[in-house]
Design a protein around this motif. Structure first.
Motif, PDB file in Angstrom:
ATOM      1  N   HIS A  85      39.414  29.809  22.744  1.00 22.51           N
ATOM      2  CA  HIS A  85      40.507  30.788  22.778  1.00 22.51           C
ATOM      3  C   HIS A  85      40.638  31.531  24.102  1.00 22.51           C
ATOM      4  N   SER A  86      39.963  31.054  25.147  1.00 20.41           N
ATOM      5  CA  SER A  86      40.192  31.653  26.455  1.00 20.41           C
ATOM      6  C   SER A  86      41.490  31.065  27.012  1.00 20.41           C
ATOM      7  N   ILE A  87      42.037  31.663  28.074  1.00 22.59           N
ATOM      8  CA  ILE A  87      43.262  31.098  28.624  1.00 22.59           C
ATOM      9  C   ILE A  87      42.958  29.757  29.263  1.00 22.59           C
ATOM     10  N   SER A  88      43.964  28.904  29.278  1.00 26.48           N
ATOM     11  CA  SER A  88      43.764  27.542  29.748  1.00 26.48           C
ATOM     12  C   SER A  88      45.110  26.939  30.119  1.00 26.48           C
ATOM     13  N   ASP A  89      45.087  25.998  31.057  1.00 24.53           N
ATOM     14  CA  ASP A  89      46.335  25.299  31.365  1.00 24.53           C
ATOM     15  C   ASP A  89      46.508  24.084  30.458  1.00 24.53           C
ATOM     16  N   GLU A  90      45.400  23.679  29.825  1.00 29.03           N
ATOM     17  CA  GLU A  90      45.436  22.506  28.934  1.00 29.03           C
ATOM     18  C   GLU A  90      45.041  22.930  27.514  1.00 29.03           C
ATOM     19  N   GLU A  91      45.025  21.964  26.594  1.00 25.21           N
ATOM     20  CA  GLU A  91      44.691  22.284  25.200  1.00 25.21           C
ATOM     21  C   GLU A  91      43.245  22.793  25.077  1.00 25.21           C
ATOM     22  N   VAL A  92      42.365  22.197  25.881  1.00 26.13           N
ATOM     23  CA  VAL A  92      40.965  22.641  25.882  1.00 26.13           C
ATOM     24  C   VAL A  92      40.626  23.064  27.316  1.00 26.13           C
ATOM     25  N   CYS A  93      39.950  24.198  27.476  1.00 26.98           N
ATOM     26  CA  CYS A  93      39.726  24.744  28.817  1.00 26.98           C
ATOM     27  C   CYS A  93      38.661  23.969  29.583  1.00 26.98           C
ATOM     28  N   MET A 120      38.284  37.519  40.678  1.00 26.84           N
ATOM     29  CA  MET A 120      37.759  36.784  39.527  1.00 26.84           C
ATOM     30  C   MET A 120      38.541  35.489  39.372  1.00 26.84           C
ATOM     31  N   SER A 121      37.822  34.408  39.185  1.00 27.72           N
ATOM     32  CA  SER A 121      38.500  33.143  38.983  1.00 27.72           C
ATOM     33  C   SER A 121      38.688  32.928  37.495  1.00 27.72           C
ATOM     34  N   SER A 122      39.876  32.488  37.129  1.00 27.75           N
ATOM     35  CA  SER A 122      40.180  32.360  35.709  1.00 27.75           C
ATOM     36  C   SER A 122      40.075  30.926  35.228  1.00 27.75           C
ATOM     37  N   LYS A 123      39.897  29.995  36.162  1.00 26.90           N
ATOM     38  CA  LYS A 123      39.917  28.556  35.856  1.00 26.90           C
ATOM     39  C   LYS A 123      41.291  28.107  35.339  1.00 26.90           C
ATOM     40  N   SER A 124      42.300  28.958  35.463  1.00 22.57           N
ATOM     41  CA  SER A 124      43.649  28.562  35.063  1.00 22.57           C
ATOM     42  C   SER A 124      44.551  28.723  36.284  1.00 22.57           C
ATOM     43  N   LYS A 125      45.210  27.627  36.652  1.00 25.70           N
ATOM     44  CA  LYS A 125      46.060  27.677  37.834  1.00 25.70           C
ATOM     45  C   LYS A 125      47.243  28.621  37.614  1.00 25.70           C
ATOM     46  N   PHE A 164      47.386  31.212  35.747  1.00 28.44           N
ATOM     47  CA  PHE A 164      46.895  32.585  35.822  1.00 28.44           C
ATOM     48  C   PHE A 164      46.683  32.992  37.279  1.00 28.44           C
ATOM     49  N   ASP A 165      45.977  32.133  38.010  1.00 27.52           N
ATOM     50  CA  ASP A 165      45.691  32.453  39.413  1.00 27.52           C
ATOM     51  C   ASP A 165      46.969  32.567  40.240  1.00 27.52           C
ATOM     52  N   ASP A 166      47.972  31.737  39.921  1.00 27.08           N
ATOM     53  CA  ASP A 166      49.256  31.819  40.638  1.00 27.08           C
ATOM     54  C   ASP A 166      49.905  33.176  40.404  1.00 27.08           C
ATOM     55  N   ALA A 167      49.869  33.622  39.160  1.00 26.26           N
ATOM     56  CA  ALA A 167      50.489  34.914  38.837  1.00 26.26           C
ATOM     57  C   ALA A 167      49.735  36.047  39.528  1.00 26.26           C
ATOM     58  N   VAL A 168      48.403  35.950  39.550  1.00 26.06           N
ATOM     59  CA  VAL A 168      47.601  36.977  40.229  1.00 26.06           C
ATOM     60  C   VAL A 168      47.935  36.988  41.723  1.00 26.06           C
ATOM     61  N   ARG A 169      47.994  35.795  42.313  1.00 26.98           N
ATOM     62  CA  ARG A 169      48.274  35.703  43.741  1.00 26.98           C
ATOM     63  C   ARG A 169      49.642  36.308  44.051  1.00 26.98           C
ATOM     64  N   SER A 170      50.581  36.024  43.188  1.00 33.48           N
ATOM     65  CA  SER A 170      51.940  36.522  43.371  1.00 33.48           C
ATOM     66  C   SER A 170      51.955  38.052  43.327  1.00 33.48           C
TER      67      SER A 170
END
Lengths: 204, 204
Positions: free
Chosen positions: A62-70, B1-6, B8-14
């Motif tokens: 349930h953490s944020i992710s760009d895909e179905e599984v992080c 902090m790195s979120s491992k989500s592109k 998310f990181d794009d929005a932060v960078r913006s």
């Protein structure tokens, strides 16, 4: 400051609804958008829209992710048998930042708070149970704030997890590194004595 | 902090590209957007887009406006023969906030700065000349920051305005109200003595 422009005031109002942004910062931000090429502000607005419309939440943790599984749940370099239970995505990021945890996460999406009307049924507890009942999880560590709600949540979860034969720990509490005893609240200080640790005389 | 989500990181960078917003605030803002209903973030993004796409600049004074001519330039309660020349829209708002000025404005859109490649041709000076040459303007007051670039701009404008027979003033400079002499820089303090004002012994 009144701008005599409804469009301007609307944008300022919209920005002041955000945490940590007062009227003065909001005005400065709006003037910044106006001082830059139009495309820049449009790109900015689109980054926010793209985010909220496309972000996914990992089906496992349930953490944020760009895909179905992080990427953490998919990583072979992480210990998939060791789960860190946290309240929110922000906590995942904070712990990742330390670089000290090599397991995986489970984001509850809140903590039990009768005052705010949050009960166990509002949290990601069913999926946690599922993960734990596979028999592949050896340990969970609860990285939950030591507040009254946090302690309640930890107690509630421990009652569910203990019967499954999974080892349970919580993050250590005590005086912060670099913290002055004088300024530490008495509950923390008292507990830090009760939960004292053996001192390693052969420090590496 | 790195979120491992592109995403998310794009929005932060913006967000970190905005003035006064660091990485920590940006992360907090993005998490805020994610914690609220999707529609809220979309509304927010749309307010910014609507603003930059629809805001107009007053044809007379170049301040921001929802119409072709702003409400100040249209107001019968304002002295249309008295122009306050300012660098930016932000200055218009700051002066309006004081409630002390009853004339109208002219926004230059910057100040002369050879270092930043801003010359008179980049500023709203032609339209100022037009306004002054109608003969309906009695006085201008230059509310421009007393920096080197500001002083240069004031001198440049004075050379253009003086021949038109319009009276020119600048806002007063000196020690701030409530300011301590001890902490006032020496240039300001020195000038405040040279530009001393007669003391009114019959204060109202």
């Amino acid at each position: 400051m009144s701008s005599k422009s409804k469009l301007f005031d609307d944008a300022v109002r919209s920005l002041t609804s955000l945490p940590g942004i007062g009227k003065r910062s909001a005005t400065r931000l709006v003037l910044h958008f106006l001082s830059r090429p139009k495309e820049e502000a449009v790109e900015f607005a689109e980054a926010i829209e793209t985010l909220v419309k496309n972000i996914k939440y990992c089906q496992k943790c349930h953490s944020i992710s760009d895909e179905e599984v992080c990427s953490i749940c998919l990583s072979k370099r992480r210990d998939q048998g060791f789960i860190c239970i946290v309240e929110s995505v922000r906590d995942v990021m904070a712990i990742e930042e330390t670089g000290q945890f090599q397991g995986v996460y489970h984001v509850l999406g809140g903590i039990i708070s009768p005052i705010e009307g949050v009960g166990p049924e509002n949290l990601n507890i069913d999926t946690l149970k599922e993960r734990l009942s596979t028999g592949r999880i050896k340990e969970v560590v609860m990285a939950i704030s030591p507040t009254i709600e946090g302690e309640t949540t930890i107690y509630y979860l421990s009652q569910i997890i203990a019967p499954l034969g999974v080892s349970i720990s919580t993050i250590s509490r005590g005086v912060s590194f670099g913290g002055e005893l004088e300024y530490t609240d008495e509950v923390t200080l008292g507990r830090s004595i009760l939960a004292r640790l053996p001192y390693n005389t052969n420090k590496e």
